[in-house]
Write a protein that holds these residues in place. Sequence first.
Motif, PDB file in Angstrom:
ATOM      1  N   GLN A 114     -14.248  35.249   4.107  1.00 55.08           N
ATOM      2  CA  GLN A 114     -13.987  33.925   4.815  1.00 55.08           C
ATOM      3  C   GLN A 114     -12.499  33.418   4.620  1.00 55.08           C
ATOM      4  N   SER A 115     -12.024  32.937   5.818  1.00 57.19           N
ATOM      5  CA  SER A 115     -10.613  32.596   5.576  1.00 57.19           C
ATOM      6  C   SER A 115     -10.355  31.755   4.345  1.00 57.19           C
ATOM      7  N   GLY A 116      -9.260  32.040   3.654  1.00 59.45           N
ATOM      8  CA  GLY A 116      -8.847  31.169   2.506  1.00 59.45           C
ATOM      9  C   GLY A 116      -9.619  31.809   1.165  1.00 59.45           C
ATOM     10  N   TYR A 117     -10.227  33.071   1.243  1.00 57.98           N
ATOM     11  CA  TYR A 117     -11.124  33.685   0.047  1.00 57.98           C
ATOM     12  C   TYR A 117     -10.514  35.267   0.039  1.00 57.98           C
ATOM     13  N   LEU A 118     -10.704  35.461  -1.086  1.00 56.66           N
ATOM     14  CA  LEU A 118     -10.339  37.193  -1.283  1.00 56.66           C
ATOM     15  C   LEU A 118     -11.760  37.755  -2.043  1.00 56.66           C
ATOM     16  N   LEU A 119     -11.696  39.066  -1.957  1.00 56.27           N
ATOM     17  CA  LEU A 119     -12.720  39.677  -2.730  1.00 56.27           C
ATOM     18  C   LEU A 119     -12.417  40.379  -3.608  1.00 56.27           C
ATOM     19  N   ALA A 120     -12.641  39.875  -4.806  1.00 56.51           N
ATOM     20  CA  ALA A 120     -12.045  40.334  -6.392  1.00 56.51           C
ATOM     21  C   ALA A 120     -12.130  41.822  -6.590  1.00 56.51           C
ATOM     22  N   CYS A 121     -13.477  42.451  -6.016  1.00 59.23           N
ATOM     23  CA  CYS A 121     -13.685  43.788  -6.359  1.00 59.23           C
ATOM     24  C   CYS A 121     -12.506  44.796  -5.657  1.00 59.23           C
ATOM     25  N   CYS A 122     -11.901  44.450  -4.604  1.00 60.58           N
ATOM     26  CA  CYS A 122     -10.985  45.402  -3.823  1.00 60.58           C
ATOM     27  C   CYS A 122      -9.591  44.714  -3.548  1.00 60.58           C
ATOM     28  N   ALA A 123      -9.444  43.480  -3.728  1.00 61.91           N
ATOM     29  CA  ALA A 123      -8.117  42.831  -3.600  1.00 61.91           C
ATOM     30  C   ALA A 123      -7.257  43.311  -4.748  1.00 61.91           C
ATOM     31  N   ILE A 124      -5.997  43.569  -4.054  1.00 60.35           N
ATOM     32  CA  ILE A 124      -4.685  43.962  -4.764  1.00 60.35           C
ATOM     33  C   ILE A 124      -3.902  42.861  -4.779  1.00 60.35           C
ATOM     34  N   VAL A 125      -3.474  42.231  -5.831  1.00 57.65           N
ATOM     35  CA  VAL A 125      -2.576  41.052  -5.864  1.00 57.65           C
ATOM     36  C   VAL A 125      -1.129  41.498  -5.634  1.00 57.65           C
ATOM     37  N   LYS A 126      -0.379  40.962  -4.497  1.00 59.93           N
ATOM     38  CA  LYS A 126       0.837  41.486  -4.145  1.00 59.93           C
ATOM     39  C   LYS A 126       1.846  40.374  -4.427  1.00 59.93           C
ATOM     40  N   SER A 127       1.411  38.982  -5.056  1.00 62.04           N
ATOM     41  CA  SER A 127       2.503  38.060  -5.358  1.00 62.04           C
ATOM     42  C   SER A 127       1.652  37.363  -6.569  1.00 62.04           C
TER      43      SER A 127
END
Length: 109
Positions: free
Chosen positions: A88-101
Amino acid sequence: MTSTSKVAHFQPELGEQTTPTQDKDQVHRVLLGKKQILVTEDEPLLVQLERAGIHVEYQCREGYCSSCSIKLLWGQVSYPFEPLAWVQSGYLLACCAIVKSDIEIAFFD
């Protein structure tokens, strides 16, 4: 005969800046309410949140189910592969999201 070895330590001169050679060396802040943790770009966010003692709901850990969806208030993440679950727009999937900032996240029930 004895052998000796010298160990040289690199110390940047005052005012000289060093930069990481790869993006994976980058460290970013994750804000969650009043908590702040530091994360790197070499693991998904979920693993690093768990290591910090922050419980996140999850099922698959592969980007299939969206159980680990977290509100992204600001900041940037990327995915090493396109998740199959709808994000969903404005959300992330923590299991595969790589933090870039630096990012701020929130859990909403």
